[in-house]
Write a protein that holds these residues in place. Structure first.
Motif: not given
Length: 808
Positions: A361, A402-405, A410-411, A416, A418
Motif C-alpha cells: 500500500n 500486494t494482498k489478494y482481494p 477490495q477488488q 490489492y 488478483q
C-alpha cells in the motif's frame, strides 16, 4: 376414489415387498400377517415375484471429497473441492456421534437385516388410511438412497439424481431390495461408516468430519454429546435446521435427539440436562474450508499450483487426466493430498524482506494533480520475487507486496490485485515486465559459445549519459529497427575495445550493444529461447534490436529459472511446485519425471558465472554480496527507472527480484520508499539488497559451495598471432587483420613520425583471441621534437661539523 385406489395399490406393493423381504430375512412368523395375506393372497404373490425380479446389485462409487494442498512442511494451504467432504473411517468418529445418529435415524439398526418390519407396518397403516406414502427407512435404506443420488450426480445425470429421492412406492421397493442385498455384502459398521461420510449436514458440509470441523472446529473423533446430538439432528432437514443460519431450529432439533437418546437409555438424566443447557450459538466455532485459493494463506501460490496441475502441456501430470475436465474432477473431488515445494519459513521471511523495502500500500511516486484520469494505484511501486532450487526446479518461495482481494470492495482498492506478478499469464499471472540489463547474461553466453573468452575484450562505441552512441541499421544487421538506434551509458566510456569483465561488472550498454550486434541479434535471441526465456504471454521475445537489450516483458519466475541454468552448470530444470500427490487411500501417484535437460555447454555456464561474480564483487551489484558464500548475478534497470531487477544465484539457490511500477510508465525518480529516498532507482539500489536477504534466509543450513572453475580455453580463449600492421593505412591494416581472423576498430590517435592517419600500433599486439577486436592507433601526423636534456649541477660536498658538546 382415484386417490383411494392409488393408496390401495401402494399398500399391496408394500405388503408384497414386506412378505418377500421377511422371507429373505427369516423374520416372518406364523400368523403375523395371515389376515392381510389371506385377504390379498394373489396380490401378495404377485408382489413377491415383482420383488424377486428387481435388480439387486448395488455399487457405491468413490465419494467426491475435497483434496488438500499442503506446503513442504505439511501446513494446509487449500482444500479444493466439489463438495466440502472429508472421508474418515468409523474409528475416526466419536462413539457418542455414532450412537446419536443411530438413535434418531434407526434405533434398531443393529437388529434388522436392512429393512425394519415394524417400520413397514407403520407405513402400511398410514397408507391404508389415505396418508402420504411413508418410507420408514432404515439407516441402510437411507445409505442406499444417498448413494444412488451421489452416483447420478457424479455421472451428471440430473434426472436419475431426482429419481433417487422421489417419493414413490416403486422407488421404495427398489430401495428395499438394494438394502437387503447390501446387508449381505457389508457389515453394519461399514454401512454406518458409509452413511456418516455421505450424509449432508447443511451449510455445504458433507459427511460428519467436514461438518464437525465446519461447525465446531474439531475433528469428528473429538465430538462431545451436545455436538453429536446437534449434528445427528441435521440430516433430516439440513437446509432448514443448520445451526449457522437457523440456530433456534437447530437447538430444538438437537433437544429432540437428546430426548431420544435418553429414552433409549444411552444417556442419563444428568447428561440430558447438561447437554440441553448449552445454547447452540455458544457451541459454534465456525471454520470455513479453504475451498478456493482466495481463502488460502498463500493465494497467489495456490492459484499457480491449481493452474499448474490443470496445464495439459505438463505431461508429468498425465496421471491426473489427459483432458482439463478430467484433471479438474480429480483435483477437486478425488480426495488427493498434494504436497508442494513451498517452504513456509522461507516464504514468510521473503515476504518480510520484500515488504520492508517495498511496503504494501505504498504511495511512493509523486502525486500528479493534473492527472485525474488514472486510478490512485497507478502510483504504486510494486515488488515481486521468486526463489527456486536450480538442480530440481522446485519453487521454494513466491512473494509480492500486494494482498489478494477477498471482497468486492477490495477488488479495485489500492494495493490489492488478483494478478500474480511472479508467473506467466497462463498461471493467473502477468505478461511480464521489461527486464533491462539482466538481458546481458544471454549475450555473454553467446559470446563465450563463439570464442570470446572471459579475459577477452569486446568493441564499444563511446557514449555518456547525455551523448549517446548511434547504431545504424547496417551495423545492427539482424532485427534492425526502421532507423538509427541510440544507446547511452551511465557514465562516459567507450570508443575502444573494453575488457569483457569490466563491461559485465559495470553493465556498459554500448559494449553489450556492440557485442550483441557483432554476434547477431537473432543469434542472441535464439540463446534466450534455448535457455527457456519467454514473455509472460507465452511466446519467445520478438526480433527487435531492443529485445536483446532488455525491452521484452518477462516474469521473475522465468528469469530466475533461466539464470538457474548457470547455477546448474548448463542444465535446465523446469520450475516445479509439486513434491508428491497421494490418493485418498494414501497411495502415491507415480508422477512423470521433472526432466532436466542440458541446454548449454557446462564450460560456457562456468565461464558466464565467472563473469557474473564480478558484478557482485566489484560492479553494479555489490549490495547483493553474501560475504564468503560465492554468488553471481546481474542488475537490470530500464529507461526512466520504470523497472529494476536483480537476478542471481548461488550453487544451490536462484532468485529474481523485480521492483517497478506495474500500472504506469512513470519512472521511479525522486521517491521515498521503505524509509529511504532514491533520486532514481537502479537494480542495485533496492532489488539487490532484497535479493541478498532472500538468499541468505533461503540458504540457512546449507554449506557454502564454490562454483566450478571454467577451463583455460573459456578463460583465455584461442589466441593467435596479431599481424604487424604499423605503417599501413587504416584500410590496408583492416584488411590484413580481418584476413587473419580479427575484427577491427579505430581506437585512437598518437603522435608519431608517420603521416597523418597511418597506423602506428595496435592494441592488443603480439597475440590475441581469434575473432576479437583489434584497436588501431593512427598517427596525428605530428612528431614533436625531442626535449633538450637538462645539464645537471654537481651537488656540493657536505661540510663536516663537530657535534655540539654533550651530544653523541
Amino acid at each position: 376414489m382415484q386417490g383411494r385406489a392409488t393408496n390401495l395399490g401402494n399398500v399391496v406393493s408394500l405388503l408384497g415387498a414386506f412378505v418377500a423381504t421377511a422371507m429373505v430375512m427369516g423374520l416372518l412368523t406364523a400368523g403375523l400377517l395371515i389376515p392381510a395375506v389371506g385377504a390379498t393372497g394373489s396380490a401378495a404373490t404377485s408382489g413377491v415375484k415383482m420383488f424377486d425380479d428387481l435388480p439387486g446389485e448395488f455399487t457405491a462409487t468413490q465419494l467426491s471429497q475435497q483434496s488438500t494442498i499442503k506446503d513442504a512442511r505439511g501446513g494446509i494451504l487449500a482444500t479444493p473441492q466439489q463438495e466440502n467432504r472429508i472421508v474418515v473411517s468409523l474409528k475416526q468418529v466419536a462413539p457418542i456421534m455414532q450412537k446419536a445418529q443411530i438413535a434418531i435415524e434407526d434405533s434398531r439398526f443393529y437388529e434388522h437385516g436392512g429393512v425394519d418390519p415394524r417400520g413397514i407396518m407403520r407405513a402400511v397403516a398410514s397408507n391404508a388410511q389415505g396418508g402420504d406414502v411413508q418410507g420408514a427407512s432404515t439407516l441402510t435404506q437411507q445409505y442406499v438412497k444417498l448413494t444412488l443420488q451421489e452416483n447420478a450426480l457424479r455421472a451428471n445425470d440430473e434426472e436419475a439424481a431426482q429419481a433417487a429421492v422421489r417419493k414413490s412406492a416403486a422407488r421404495k421397493i427398489q430401495e428395499i431390495k438394494y438394502a437387503v442385498t447390501l446387508e449381505k455384502e457389508m457389515t453394519k459398521d461399514q454401512i454406518l461408516q458409509g452413511y456418516l461420510n455421505l450424509a449432508y449436514y447443511g451449510d455445504l458440509a458433507y459427511g460428519v468430519e467436514a461438518a464437525s470441523q465446519h461447525y465446531f472446529s474439531v475433528s469428528a473423533k473429538k465430538l462431545n454429546l451436545s455436538q453429536a446430538a446437534l449434528l445427528a439432528g441435521l440430516v433430516q432437514n439440513p437446509g432448514k435446521t443448520d445451526p449457522r443460519n437457523y440456530p433456534e431450529k437447530a437447538q430444538a432439533r438437537r433437544n429432540v435427539v437428546l430426548d431420544r437418546m435418553y429414552a433409549l437409555g444411552i444417556i442419563s438424566a444428568k447428561e440430558l440436562k447438561s447437554a440441553k443447557a448449552i445454547p447452540v450459538k455458544k457451541m459454534l466455532k465456525i471454520k470455513n474450508p479453504l475451498s478456493n485459493c482466495a481463502a488460502s494463506s498463500q493465494p497467489y501460490f495456490c492459484n499457480y499450483v491449481m493452474e499448474y496441475l490443470k496445464d495439459l502441456d505438463n505431461h508429468s501430470l498425465d496421471v491426473l487426466g489427459k483432458t482439463k475436465p478430467e484433471r479438474i474432477k480429480n483435483i477437486t473431488g478425488g480426495g488427493l493430498t498434494i504436497q508442494t515445494t513451498l517452504d513456509p519459513q522461507i516464504q514468510k521471511e521473503s515476504l518480510q524482506d520484500l515488504t520492508e523495502r517495498v511496503p504494501f500500500n505504498n504511495k511512493a511516486l509523486p502525486k500528479d494533480p493534473a492527472d485525474k484520469s488514472k486510478a490512485q494505484r497507478s502510483k504504486l511501486v510494486g515488488g515481486a520475487a521468486t526463489i527456486i532450487e536450480p538442480n530440481t526446479g522446485r519453487v521454494l518461495a513466491m512473494v509480492q507486496n500486494t494482498k489478494y482481494p477477498t471482497t468486492k470492495a477490495q477488488q479495485n482498492a489500492y494495493g490489492y490485485t488478483q494478478v500474480n506478478w511472479n508467473v506467466d499469464e497462463k498461471y493467473n499471472g502477468t505478461a511480464g515486465f521489461q527486464f533491462g540489463s539482466t538481458a546481458k547474461m544471454f549475450a555473454i553466453v553467446r559470446a563465450l559459445e563463439t570464442g570470446t573468452p572471459v579475459n577477452g575484450t569486446v568493441p564499444s562505441k563511446f557514449a555518456s549519459t547525455s551523448k549517446g552512441a548511434v547504431y545504424t541499421p547496417q551495423e545492427i544487421g539482424q532485427c534492425a529497427p526502421g532507423g538509427p538506434y541510440t544507446i547511452h551509458n551511465d557514465y562516459a566510456i567507450g570508443g575502444k575495445p573494453l575488457p569483457l569483465k569490466k563491461a559485465t561488472a559495470d553493465s556498459i550498454n554500448t559494449a553489450f550493444a556492440s557485442l550483441t550486434f557483432k554476434l547477431g541479434a537473432r543469434n542472441v535471441l535464439n540463446t534466450m529461447t534455448k535457455m527457456h526465456l519467454h514473455t509472460g504471454a507465452g511466446p519467445a521475445l520478438p526480433c527487435y534490436a531492443s529485445s536483446v537489450l532488455g525491452t521484452g516483458d518477462v516474469t521473475p519466475m522465468t528469469l530466475a529459472s533461466s539464470y538457474g541454468i548457470l547455477a546448474n552448470n548448463g542444465k535446465y530444470c523446469p520450475p516445479n511446485p509439486i513434491l508428491s500427490i497421494t490418493t485418498a487411500d494414501k497411495k502415491p501417484l507415480k508422477l512423470g519425471a521433472n526432466t532436466c535437460k542440458q541446454v548449454i555447454d557446462p564450460d560456457v555456464a562456468k565461464g558466464a558465472t565467472e563473469l557474473l561474480q564480478g558484478v557482485i564483487k566489484g560492479g553494479t551489484g555489490t549490495r547483493a554480496s553474501l560475504g564468503s558464500r560465492p554468488a553471481a548475478g546481474k542488475t537490470g534497470t530500464t529507461d526512466k527507472h520504470v523497472e529494476s531487477w536483480f537476478v542471481g544465484y548461488t550453487a544451490q539457490r536462484a532468485a529474481a527480484v523485480w521492483v517497478g511500477t506495474p500500472y504506469s510508465q512513470r519512472g521511479m525518480n525522486g521517491i521515498s520508499l521503505g524509509g529511504s529516498y532514491y533520486g532514481g532507482v537502479f537494480g542495485g539500489d533496492i532489488a539487490a539488497p532484497i535479493w541478498k536477504k532472500l538468499i541468505e534466509n533461503a540458504s540457512q543450513g546449507l554449506p557454502e559451495r564454490q562454483f566450478d572453475d571454467p577451463s583455460n580455453k573459456i578463460i583465455n580463449g584461442d589466441r593467435i598471432s596479431v599481424p604487424y600492421v604499423s605503417g599501413m593505412s587504416v584500410g590496408e591494416a583492416t584488411a590484413r587483420l580481418k584476413e587473419a581472423g580479427f575484427l577491427v576498430q579505430v581506437a585512437g590517435q598518437t603522435n608519431s613520425g608517420y603521416g597523418q592517419g597511418i597506423v602506428v600500433y595496435t592494441n592488443p599486439s603480439g597475440s590475441a583471441l581469434r575473432g576479437s577486436t583489434i584497436g588501431l592507433y593512427t598517427s596525428t601526423g605530428y612528431n614533436p621534437p625531442p626535449k633538450p636534456e637538462k645539464t645537471k649541477t654537481p651537488d656540493p660536498k657536505p661540510t663536516k661539523t663537530k657535534p655540539p658538546p654533550g651530544r653523541r
